[in-house]
Design a protein around this motif. Sequence first.
Motif, PDB file in Angstrom:
ATOM      1  N   GLY A 129     -28.384 -44.577 -13.240  1.00 40.13           N
ATOM      2  CA  GLY A 129     -27.649 -43.338 -13.395  1.00 40.13           C
ATOM      3  C   GLY A 129     -26.863 -43.334 -14.688  1.00 40.13           C
ATOM      4  N   ALA A 130     -26.193 -42.239 -14.941  1.00 37.35           N
ATOM      5  CA  ALA A 130     -25.417 -42.104 -16.169  1.00 37.35           C
ATOM      6  C   ALA A 130     -24.264 -41.153 -15.898  1.00 37.35           C
ATOM      7  CB  ALA A 130     -26.301 -41.569 -17.301  1.00 37.35           C
ATOM      8  N   GLU A 131     -23.346 -41.079 -16.858  1.00 38.91           N
ATOM      9  CA  GLU A 131     -22.208 -40.182 -16.722  1.00 38.91           C
ATOM     10  C   GLU A 131     -22.248 -39.100 -17.767  1.00 38.91           C
ATOM     11  OE1 GLU A 131     -18.396 -41.919 -16.653  1.00 38.91           O
ATOM     12  OE2 GLU A 131     -18.673 -42.950 -14.732  1.00 38.91           O
ATOM     13  N   GLY A 132     -22.050 -37.857 -17.323  1.00 42.71           N
ATOM     14  CA  GLY A 132     -21.959 -36.735 -18.238  1.00 42.71           C
ATOM     15  C   GLY A 132     -20.520 -36.425 -18.559  1.00 42.71           C
TER      16      GLY A 132
ATOM     17  N   GLY B 154     -40.300 -42.646 -35.089  1.00 45.32           N
ATOM     18  CA  GLY B 154     -39.381 -42.704 -33.969  1.00 45.32           C
ATOM     19  C   GLY B 154     -40.100 -42.560 -32.649  1.00 45.32           C
ATOM     20  N   ALA B 155     -39.412 -41.980 -31.669  1.00 46.16           N
ATOM     21  CA  ALA B 155     -40.012 -41.820 -30.346  1.00 46.16           C
ATOM     22  C   ALA B 155     -39.415 -40.607 -29.656  1.00 46.16           C
ATOM     23  CB  ALA B 155     -39.791 -43.068 -29.496  1.00 46.16           C
ATOM     24  N   GLU B 156     -40.221 -39.994 -28.804  1.00 45.12           N
ATOM     25  CA  GLU B 156     -39.761 -38.917 -27.943  1.00 45.12           C
ATOM     26  C   GLU B 156     -39.669 -39.471 -26.531  1.00 45.12           C
ATOM     27  OE1 GLU B 156     -41.275 -34.612 -28.057  1.00 45.12           O
ATOM     28  OE2 GLU B 156     -42.237 -35.458 -26.270  1.00 45.12           O
ATOM     29  N   VAL B 157     -38.497 -39.330 -25.922  1.00 42.70           N
ATOM     30  CA  VAL B 157     -38.256 -39.852 -24.581  1.00 42.70           C
ATOM     31  C   VAL B 157     -38.012 -38.674 -23.639  1.00 42.70           C
ATOM     32  CG1 VAL B 157     -36.925 -41.482 -23.195  1.00 42.70           C
ATOM     33  CG2 VAL B 157     -37.147 -41.845 -25.666  1.00 42.70           C
ATOM     34  N   THR B 158     -38.844 -38.564 -22.620  1.00 46.25           N
ATOM     35  CA  THR B 158     -38.700 -37.496 -21.637  1.00 46.25           C
ATOM     36  C   THR B 158     -38.100 -38.081 -20.371  1.00 46.25           C
ATOM     37  OG1 THR B 158     -40.653 -36.394 -22.551  1.00 46.25           O
ATOM     38  CG2 THR B 158     -39.897 -35.670 -20.392  1.00 46.25           C
ATOM     39  N   VAL B 159     -36.912 -37.621 -20.009  1.00 46.87           N
ATOM     40  CA  VAL B 159     -36.148 -38.198 -18.901  1.00 46.87           C
ATOM     41  C   VAL B 159     -35.927 -37.125 -17.837  1.00 46.87           C
ATOM     42  CG1 VAL B 159     -34.073 -39.476 -18.245  1.00 46.87           C
ATOM     43  CG2 VAL B 159     -34.964 -39.663 -20.581  1.00 46.87           C
ATOM     44  N   THR B 160     -36.373 -37.412 -16.621  1.00 43.29           N
ATOM     45  CA  THR B 160     -36.139 -36.516 -15.498  1.00 43.29           C
ATOM     46  C   THR B 160     -34.901 -36.977 -14.748  1.00 43.29           C
ATOM     47  OG1 THR B 160     -38.527 -36.167 -15.289  1.00 43.29           O
ATOM     48  CG2 THR B 160     -37.157 -35.478 -13.439  1.00 43.29           C
ATOM     49  N   VAL B 161     -33.937 -36.077 -14.546  1.00 40.59           N
ATOM     50  CA  VAL B 161     -32.663 -36.448 -13.921  1.00 40.59           C
ATOM     51  C   VAL B 161     -32.252 -35.423 -12.875  1.00 40.59           C
ATOM     52  CG1 VAL B 161     -31.835 -37.684 -15.963  1.00 40.59           C
ATOM     53  CG2 VAL B 161     -31.321 -35.247 -15.711  1.00 40.59           C
ATOM     54  N   LEU B 162     -31.395 -35.870 -11.970  1.00 41.55           N
ATOM     55  CA  LEU B 162     -30.690 -34.987 -11.060  1.00 41.55           C
ATOM     56  C   LEU B 162     -29.274 -34.830 -11.591  1.00 41.55           C
ATOM     57  CD1 LEU B 162     -31.744 -36.185  -7.483  1.00 41.55           C
ATOM     58  CD2 LEU B 162     -32.282 -33.997  -8.548  1.00 41.55           C
ATOM     59  N   ALA B 163     -28.858 -33.601 -11.838  1.00 43.94           N
ATOM     60  CA  ALA B 163     -27.537 -33.360 -12.397  1.00 43.94           C
ATOM     61  C   ALA B 163     -27.016 -32.015 -11.895  1.00 43.94           C
ATOM     62  CB  ALA B 163     -27.602 -33.365 -13.923  1.00 43.94           C
ATOM     63  N   PRO B 164     -25.697 -31.878 -11.833  1.00 44.47           N
ATOM     64  CA  PRO B 164     -25.130 -30.619 -11.342  1.00 44.47           C
ATOM     65  C   PRO B 164     -25.203 -29.484 -12.351  1.00 44.47           C
ATOM     66  CG  PRO B 164     -23.379 -32.121 -11.964  1.00 44.47           C
ATOM     67  CD  PRO B 164     -24.655 -32.896 -12.052  1.00 44.47           C
ATOM     68  N   ALA B 165     -25.399 -29.829 -13.641  1.00 45.80           N
ATOM     69  CA  ALA B 165     -25.435 -28.792 -14.669  1.00 45.80           C
ATOM     70  C   ALA B 165     -26.255 -29.259 -15.857  1.00 45.80           C
ATOM     71  CB  ALA B 165     -24.019 -28.438 -15.129  1.00 45.80           C
ATOM     72  N   LEU B 166     -26.796 -28.297 -16.595  1.00 42.40           N
ATOM     73  CA  LEU B 166     -27.640 -28.616 -17.753  1.00 42.40           C
ATOM     74  C   LEU B 166     -26.875 -29.429 -18.795  1.00 42.40           C
ATOM     75  CD1 LEU B 166     -30.160 -26.319 -19.514  1.00 42.40           C
ATOM     76  CD2 LEU B 166     -28.392 -27.405 -20.870  1.00 42.40           C
ATOM     77  N   GLU B 167     -25.640 -29.029 -19.096  1.00 41.78           N
ATOM     78  CA  GLU B 167     -24.867 -29.735 -20.117  1.00 41.78           C
ATOM     79  C   GLU B 167     -24.638 -31.186 -19.738  1.00 41.78           C
ATOM     80  OE1 GLU B 167     -20.491 -29.531 -22.349  1.00 41.78           O
ATOM     81  OE2 GLU B 167     -21.078 -27.981 -20.915  1.00 41.78           O
ATOM     82  N   ALA B 168     -24.359 -31.419 -18.470  1.00 42.27           N
ATOM     83  CA  ALA B 168     -24.152 -32.791 -18.007  1.00 42.27           C
ATOM     84  C   ALA B 168     -25.417 -33.619 -18.188  1.00 42.27           C
ATOM     85  CB  ALA B 168     -23.724 -32.796 -16.544  1.00 42.27           C
ATOM     86  N   ALA B 169     -26.579 -33.018 -17.870  1.00 45.10           N
ATOM     87  CA  ALA B 169     -27.852 -33.731 -18.018  1.00 45.10           C
ATOM     88  C   ALA B 169     -28.101 -34.099 -19.468  1.00 45.10           C
ATOM     89  CB  ALA B 169     -28.992 -32.867 -17.477  1.00 45.10           C
ATOM     90  N   GLU B 170     -27.939 -33.142 -20.374  1.00 41.71           N
ATOM     91  CA  GLU B 170     -28.219 -33.393 -21.785  1.00 41.71           C
ATOM     92  C   GLU B 170     -27.284 -34.446 -22.371  1.00 41.71           C
ATOM     93  OE1 GLU B 170     -30.092 -29.121 -23.247  1.00 41.71           O
ATOM     94  OE2 GLU B 170     -27.917 -29.450 -23.425  1.00 41.71           O
ATOM     95  N   ASP B 171     -25.985 -34.312 -22.101  1.00 43.68           N
ATOM     96  CA  ASP B 171     -25.015 -35.250 -22.681  1.00 43.68           C
ATOM     97  C   ASP B 171     -25.190 -36.657 -22.135  1.00 43.68           C
ATOM     98  OD1 ASP B 171     -24.071 -33.123 -24.064  1.00 43.68           O
ATOM     99  OD2 ASP B 171     -22.156 -32.949 -23.005  1.00 43.68           O
ATOM    100  N   ALA B 172     -25.404 -36.751 -20.822  1.00 45.89           N
ATOM    101  CA  ALA B 172     -25.533 -38.073 -20.210  1.00 45.89           C
ATOM    102  C   ALA B 172     -26.787 -38.787 -20.692  1.00 45.89           C
ATOM    103  CB  ALA B 172     -25.549 -37.938 -18.689  1.00 45.89           C
ATOM    104  N   VAL B 173     -27.897 -38.076 -20.716  1.00 48.22           N
ATOM    105  CA  VAL B 173     -29.152 -38.705 -21.149  1.00 48.22           C
ATOM    106  C   VAL B 173     -29.073 -39.103 -22.616  1.00 48.22           C
ATOM    107  CG1 VAL B 173     -31.614 -38.308 -21.543  1.00 48.22           C
ATOM    108  CG2 VAL B 173     -30.562 -37.577 -19.406  1.00 48.22           C
ATOM    109  N   GLY B 174     -28.490 -38.258 -23.457  1.00 54.04           N
ATOM    110  CA  GLY B 174     -28.347 -38.605 -24.865  1.00 54.04           C
ATOM    111  C   GLY B 174     -27.513 -39.856 -25.064  1.00 54.04           C
ATOM    112  N   ALA B 175     -26.412 -39.966 -24.297  1.00 47.32           N
ATOM    113  CA  ALA B 175     -25.548 -41.148 -24.418  1.00 47.32           C
ATOM    114  C   ALA B 175     -26.257 -42.411 -23.965  1.00 47.32           C
ATOM    115  CB  ALA B 175     -24.269 -40.934 -23.605  1.00 47.32           C
ATOM    116  N   VAL B 176     -26.989 -42.311 -22.846  1.00 47.38           N
ATOM    117  CA  VAL B 176     -27.715 -43.480 -22.348  1.00 47.38           C
ATOM    118  C   VAL B 176     -28.819 -43.881 -23.327  1.00 47.38           C
ATOM    119  CG1 VAL B 176     -29.282 -44.304 -20.552  1.00 47.38           C
ATOM    120  CG2 VAL B 176     -27.197 -43.082 -19.936  1.00 47.38           C
TER     121      VAL B 176
END
Length: 357
Positions: free
Chosen positions: A39-42, A61-83
């Motif tokens: 998991g990750a934190e948004g 470089g590389a393209e990474v496609t990450v499927t996540v469960l998140a309460p909001a789009l912004e949380a998903a984008e920020d958390a995945v980018g940080a991880v």
Amino acid sequence: MTYVVTVETCIPDDAPDLDALGRFGAVVLIERGFGSVAGAEGPDGVEVDVLDVVVAARPRGAEVTVTVLAPALEAAEDAVGAVAQEVLDRAEQLTGWLVVTSEVRLQPERVQESLAAADGPDAPPSDPAARRARHTAARPGGPDDHDDGTWSEIGEDAPDPETEIRAMAGRLRSFPPAAFGASPDTAELAAGALVHAAEVLIDELYDDVQTLADEDTDVAACQSHLWHLDRLPARHAAHYDEPFARRFLVTAVALTTRFTDGGFHHLGCLAEELVLRFLLDQARVALDLYGLLDDDVETALERFRAHVHAADGTPADEAPDPLGFGTWFTPYGADRYVHPYAADTPEDEPAEEPEGA
């Protein structure tokens, strides 16, 4: 809600382009890094669950496609980018790699519709390879524009799958449009589909290697889904273990590299014959999913297959039968290339199977 976040990463500006093995290594490192993350934190400590990760390496470089469960789009984008940045920073071999973007490109509503339709008339294809091809986007990019019988360039901002696939045609540098025995328009579509298929095929073969490694088993006993290795002749399934899968993957990398760098002359061994079959099948799947597979394109792909075999002086319908196993990675001749990692050695010869097996 389920979100599919696409992360674009890049190597340092002063670093050379990644070759085929460098891209393979990057995929391994990034997938291992995400494999240790549940998991990750948004923003504001919002928790995000990581469900699935697919990595496609590029020269820069590389393209990474990450499927996540998140309460909001912004949380998903920020958390995945940080991880993703943390994964890059942890790997010494990826020093200097950066996350360029982390964004949801698919509309969340479309994802929800796909999940809701799982058992309905609009359900995604039941075949896993078909589902993956549907969600794997072709990347644009072509050579310089020519009007001398070579491939033409298409703009980088491709607005739809067909344009994106066509834009990849120029990467099939070992084959001119004439290799497809079709109109320039049809040949371009078929060539682009093969390049697209090469990327998907290598990703999925890597997944097969990882699956067999995780289960420490062979294809005959594997309990998990496999993309391709379970489509090989079933009578030898007990021989398709992790070491075999690695050799088959390297063979696929070597063959598709020769297809795209202009260095192809001949098929090197029987394993390359099988890779070619998988490559053509994958191209058809992608074209069919996008509604682009018609009789003309199908004929062009068959003529391409015949063209490849003609380089050996062997008609396509007389290609070696893959039922034998002990010499799959043995070069057809002294002038044929088989990657050293994959090449057969005497101890690779399997014990004879009893009659009737």
